[in-house]
Design a protein around this motif. Structure first.
Motif, PDB file in Angstrom:
ATOM      1  N   PHE A   1       0.820  -1.213   0.000  1.00  0.00           N
ATOM      2  CA  PHE A   1       0.000   0.000   0.000  1.00  0.00           C
ATOM      3  C   PHE A   1       0.858   1.269   0.000  1.00  0.00           C
ATOM      4  CE2 PHE A   1      -2.512  -3.451   1.728  1.00  0.00           C
ATOM      5  CZ  PHE A   1      -3.643  -3.381   0.934  1.00  0.00           C
ATOM      6  N   ASN A   2       1.820   1.295  -0.907  1.00  0.00           N
ATOM      7  CA  ASN A   2       2.645   2.491  -1.084  1.00  0.00           C
ATOM      8  C   ASN A   2       1.776   3.629  -1.603  1.00  0.00           C
ATOM      9  OD1 ASN A   2       4.235  -0.105  -1.717  1.00  0.00           O
ATOM     10  ND2 ASN A   2       5.846   1.347  -1.181  1.00  0.00           N
ATOM     11  N   SER A   3       2.070   4.845  -1.151  1.00  0.00           N
ATOM     12  CA  SER A   3       1.285   5.993  -1.584  1.00  0.00           C
ATOM     13  C   SER A   3       1.593   6.325  -3.043  1.00  0.00           C
ATOM     14  CB  SER A   3       1.590   7.215  -0.718  1.00  0.00           C
ATOM     15  OG  SER A   3       2.890   7.710  -0.987  1.00  0.00           O
ATOM     16  N   SER A   4       0.638   6.955  -3.704  1.00  0.00           N
ATOM     17  CA  SER A   4       0.854   7.340  -5.099  1.00  0.00           C
ATOM     18  C   SER A   4       1.973   8.368  -5.212  1.00  0.00           C
ATOM     19  CB  SER A   4      -0.436   7.892  -5.702  1.00  0.00           C
ATOM     20  OG  SER A   4      -0.896   9.010  -4.975  1.00  0.00           O
TER      21      SER A   4
ATOM     22  N   LYS B 263       9.583   8.049  -6.927  1.00  0.00           N
ATOM     23  CA  LYS B 263      10.616   7.058  -7.209  1.00  0.00           C
ATOM     24  C   LYS B 263      10.611   6.655  -8.682  1.00  0.00           C
ATOM     25  CE  LYS B 263      11.197   5.694  -2.465  1.00  0.00           C
ATOM     26  NZ  LYS B 263      11.098   4.672  -1.395  1.00  0.00           N
ATOM     27  N   HIS B 264       9.449   6.686  -9.313  1.00  0.00           N
ATOM     28  CA  HIS B 264       9.387   6.456 -10.753  1.00  0.00           C
ATOM     29  C   HIS B 264      10.132   7.569 -11.497  1.00  0.00           C
ATOM     30  CE1 HIS B 264       7.636   6.114 -14.797  1.00  0.00           C
ATOM     31  NE2 HIS B 264       7.238   4.901 -14.478  1.00  0.00           N
ATOM     32  N   LYS B 265       9.949   8.794 -11.048  1.00  0.00           N
ATOM     33  CA  LYS B 265      10.617   9.938 -11.665  1.00  0.00           C
ATOM     34  C   LYS B 265      12.138   9.824 -11.516  1.00  0.00           C
ATOM     35  CE  LYS B 265      11.392  14.140 -13.196  1.00  0.00           C
ATOM     36  NZ  LYS B 265      11.296  14.438 -14.643  1.00  0.00           N
ATOM     37  N   LEU B 266      12.599   9.527 -10.314  1.00  0.00           N
ATOM     38  CA  LEU B 266      14.041   9.436 -10.073  1.00  0.00           C
ATOM     39  C   LEU B 266      14.656   8.278 -10.850  1.00  0.00           C
ATOM     40  CD1 LEU B 266      14.122  10.177  -6.236  1.00  0.00           C
ATOM     41  CD2 LEU B 266      14.599  11.744  -8.120  1.00  0.00           C
ATOM     42  N   LEU B 267      13.943   7.163 -10.923  1.00  0.00           N
ATOM     43  CA  LEU B 267      14.446   6.019 -11.677  1.00  0.00           C
ATOM     44  C   LEU B 267      14.525   6.342 -13.164  1.00  0.00           C
ATOM     45  CD1 LEU B 267      15.353   3.066 -11.491  1.00  0.00           C
ATOM     46  CD2 LEU B 267      12.955   2.396 -11.749  1.00  0.00           C
ATOM     47  N   SER B 268      13.567   7.112 -13.642  1.00  0.00           N
ATOM     48  CA  SER B 268      13.563   7.499 -15.059  1.00  0.00           C
ATOM     49  C   SER B 268      14.769   8.366 -15.412  1.00  0.00           C
ATOM     50  CB  SER B 268      12.270   8.258 -15.396  1.00  0.00           C
ATOM     51  OG  SER B 268      11.137   7.438 -15.197  1.00  0.00           O
ATOM     52  N   GLU B 269      15.365   8.999 -14.414  1.00  0.00           N
ATOM     53  CA  GLU B 269      16.556   9.818 -14.660  1.00  0.00           C
ATOM     54  C   GLU B 269      17.795   8.963 -14.918  1.00  0.00           C
ATOM     55  OE1 GLU B 269      16.853  14.001 -13.858  1.00  0.00           O
ATOM     56  OE2 GLU B 269      15.843  12.931 -15.477  1.00  0.00           O
TER      57      GLU B 269
ATOM     58  N   PHE C  41      12.602  -2.243 -15.790  1.00  0.00           N
ATOM     59  CA  PHE C  41      12.338  -0.966 -15.128  1.00  0.00           C
ATOM     60  C   PHE C  41      11.494  -1.163 -13.876  1.00  0.00           C
ATOM     61  CE2 PHE C  41       9.979   2.869 -14.248  1.00  0.00           C
ATOM     62  CZ  PHE C  41      10.896   3.882 -14.452  1.00  0.00           C
ATOM     63  N   ASN C  42      10.418  -1.918 -13.992  1.00  0.00           N
ATOM     64  CA  ASN C  42       9.519  -2.087 -12.856  1.00  0.00           C
ATOM     65  C   ASN C  42      10.134  -2.929 -11.743  1.00  0.00           C
ATOM     66  OD1 ASN C  42       7.406  -0.494 -13.888  1.00  0.00           O
ATOM     67  ND2 ASN C  42       6.674  -2.191 -15.150  1.00  0.00           N
ATOM     68  N   SER C  43      11.054  -3.810 -12.095  1.00  0.00           N
ATOM     69  CA  SER C  43      11.787  -4.540 -11.045  1.00  0.00           C
ATOM     70  C   SER C  43      12.591  -3.573 -10.193  1.00  0.00           C
ATOM     71  CB  SER C  43      12.725  -5.582 -11.673  1.00  0.00           C
ATOM     72  OG  SER C  43      11.998  -6.635 -12.267  1.00  0.00           O
ATOM     73  N   GLU C  44      13.275  -2.633 -10.846  1.00  0.00           N
ATOM     74  CA  GLU C  44      14.053  -1.643 -10.098  1.00  0.00           C
ATOM     75  C   GLU C  44      13.131  -0.719  -9.299  1.00  0.00           C
ATOM     76  OE1 GLU C  44      17.247  -1.823  -9.786  1.00  0.00           O
ATOM     77  OE2 GLU C  44      17.326  -3.506 -11.194  1.00  0.00           O
ATOM     78  N   LEU C  45      11.977  -0.370  -9.882  1.00  0.00           N
ATOM     79  CA  LEU C  45      11.020   0.467  -9.160  1.00  0.00           C
ATOM     80  C   LEU C  45      10.517  -0.246  -7.911  1.00  0.00           C
ATOM     81  CD1 LEU C  45       9.220   2.986  -8.942  1.00  0.00           C
ATOM     82  CD2 LEU C  45       7.560   1.808 -10.411  1.00  0.00           C
ATOM     83  N   LEU C  46      10.177  -1.505  -8.035  1.00  0.00           N
ATOM     84  CA  LEU C  46       9.704  -2.265  -6.877  1.00  0.00           C
ATOM     85  C   LEU C  46      10.754  -2.302  -5.773  1.00  0.00           C
ATOM     86  CD1 LEU C  46       7.916  -5.239  -8.682  1.00  0.00           C
ATOM     87  CD2 LEU C  46       6.829  -3.404  -7.380  1.00  0.00           C
ATOM     88  N   ARG C  47      12.000  -2.489  -6.151  1.00  0.00           N
ATOM     89  CA  ARG C  47      13.065  -2.510  -5.134  1.00  0.00           C
ATOM     90  C   ARG C  47      13.164  -1.171  -4.411  1.00  0.00           C
ATOM     91  NH1 ARG C  47      15.695  -5.415  -9.643  1.00  0.00           N
ATOM     92  NH2 ARG C  47      15.660  -7.644  -9.100  1.00  0.00           N
ATOM     93  N   LEU C  48      13.020  -0.069  -5.167  1.00  0.00           N
ATOM     94  CA  LEU C  48      13.041   1.260  -4.541  1.00  0.00           C
ATOM     95  C   LEU C  48      11.867   1.442  -3.584  1.00  0.00           C
ATOM     96  CD1 LEU C  48      13.999   3.588  -7.538  1.00  0.00           C
ATOM     97  CD2 LEU C  48      15.446   2.900  -5.624  1.00  0.00           C
ATOM     98  N   LEU C  49      10.784   0.732  -3.839  1.00  0.00           N
ATOM     99  CA  LEU C  49       9.596   0.813  -2.994  1.00  0.00           C
ATOM    100  C   LEU C  49       9.633  -0.194  -1.843  1.00  0.00           C
ATOM    101  CD1 LEU C  49       6.924   1.153  -5.838  1.00  0.00           C
ATOM    102  CD2 LEU C  49       7.646   2.962  -4.257  1.00  0.00           C
ATOM    103  N   GLY C  50      10.724  -0.964  -1.766  1.00  0.00           N
ATOM    104  CA  GLY C  50      10.861  -1.943  -0.690  1.00  0.00           C
ATOM    105  C   GLY C  50      10.138  -3.246  -0.960  1.00  0.00           C
ATOM    106  N   ILE C  51       9.922  -3.561  -2.230  1.00  0.00           N
ATOM    107  CA  ILE C  51       9.180  -4.759  -2.613  1.00  0.00           C
ATOM    108  C   ILE C  51      10.073  -5.663  -3.451  1.00  0.00           C
ATOM    109  CG2 ILE C  51       7.170  -5.624  -3.878  1.00  0.00           C
ATOM    110  CD1 ILE C  51       5.898  -2.821  -3.402  1.00  0.00           C
ATOM    111  N   ILE C  52      10.141  -6.936  -3.112  1.00  0.00           N
ATOM    112  CA  ILE C  52      10.912  -7.881  -3.910  1.00  0.00           C
ATOM    113  C   ILE C  52      10.124  -8.210  -5.177  1.00  0.00           C
ATOM    114  CG2 ILE C  52      11.873 -10.211  -4.002  1.00  0.00           C
ATOM    115  CD1 ILE C  52      12.317 -10.035  -0.987  1.00  0.00           C
ATOM    116  N   PRO C  53      10.704  -7.997  -6.342  1.00  0.00           N
ATOM    117  CA  PRO C  53       9.960  -8.251  -7.588  1.00  0.00           C
ATOM    118  C   PRO C  53       9.602  -9.725  -7.735  1.00  0.00           C
ATOM    119  CG  PRO C  53      11.963  -6.985  -8.000  1.00  0.00           C
ATOM    120  CD  PRO C  53      12.054  -7.486  -6.602  1.00  0.00           C
TER     121      PRO C  53
END
Length: 211
Positions: A33-36, A42-48, A64-76
């Protein structure tokens, strides 16, 4: 004196406003339940830091989404990645509301974008034929932030770099290379992610102050 304005596209004049909601919906399905706002930042920073190809596919988005999930504390997992891809693929582009200001600009305008050659049709759909030059990475065979891309753009329009205002949403892909070549630059930062950046605007209507 500004004689020409170049714009980036994705995140600058066009976006996918439902993207972060759709990612959040996928995460909620799996009990996350990560906030929008966190997802968006984190999507913006990863896109950089991750290079987007001219044409994307599932393999790219899984990376891309695997790296995003890791930034959100979620194992892909394959299940989460498939859900995000299914929810987010082919979301419609929409123009940002503040692009209405473009009709009030009495200078020639052009586009520099890491995009495929379908961009001309998209821009014409949203804005009509207001852009004099549309330069995309797929056609040129080079991509931002390579300085050669910007050199070719300047050669195309026939203006010196200091006569050009460049507007984009990425420090790495837009502002840094354009500044290195001597263009005048504005960072569009609608969400105030880059609080310390200079020459920043939060609404495209602010362009009028600089031309």
């Amino acid at each position: 004196m500004i004689k020409y304005i170049f714009f980036d596209v994705s995140g600058t004049i066009l976006g996918k406003p439902t993207l972060f909601q759709k990612i959040q919906e996928s995460l909620n399905t799996f009990g996350f339940f990560n906030s929008s706002n966190e997802i968006k930042l984190k999507h913006k920073l990863l896109s950089e830091v991750i290079h987007f190809p001219d044409r994307t596919d599932k393999k790219f988005y899984d990376h891309f989404n695997s790296e995003l999930l890791r930034l959100l504390g979620i194992i892909p997992s394959e299940e989460i990645l498939d859900s995000i891809f299914k929810n987010c693929t082919y979301l419609p582009w929409e123009k940002f509301e503040d692009t209405s200001i473009l009709s009030q600009i009495n200078l020639p305008m052009g586009i520099i974008s890491n995009f495929n050659n379908s961009l001309n049709e998209k821009l014409n759909h949203f804005f009509g034929p207001i852009f004099k030059d549309i330069l995309v990475s797929e056609d040129l065979g080079i991509a931002k932030p390579q300085l050669e891309f910007y050199d070719k753009a300047l050669e195309r329009i026939g203006h010196n770099a200091n006569e050009v205002l460049y507007i984009g949403d990425s420090l790495k892909l837009d502002i840094e290379p354009a500044t290195l070549l001597g263009m005048q630059c504005l960072l569009i930062d609608r969400d105030n992610f880059y609080q310390k950046s200079s020459n920043k605007i939060e609404d495209l209507s602010n362009i009028l102050q600089f031309i």
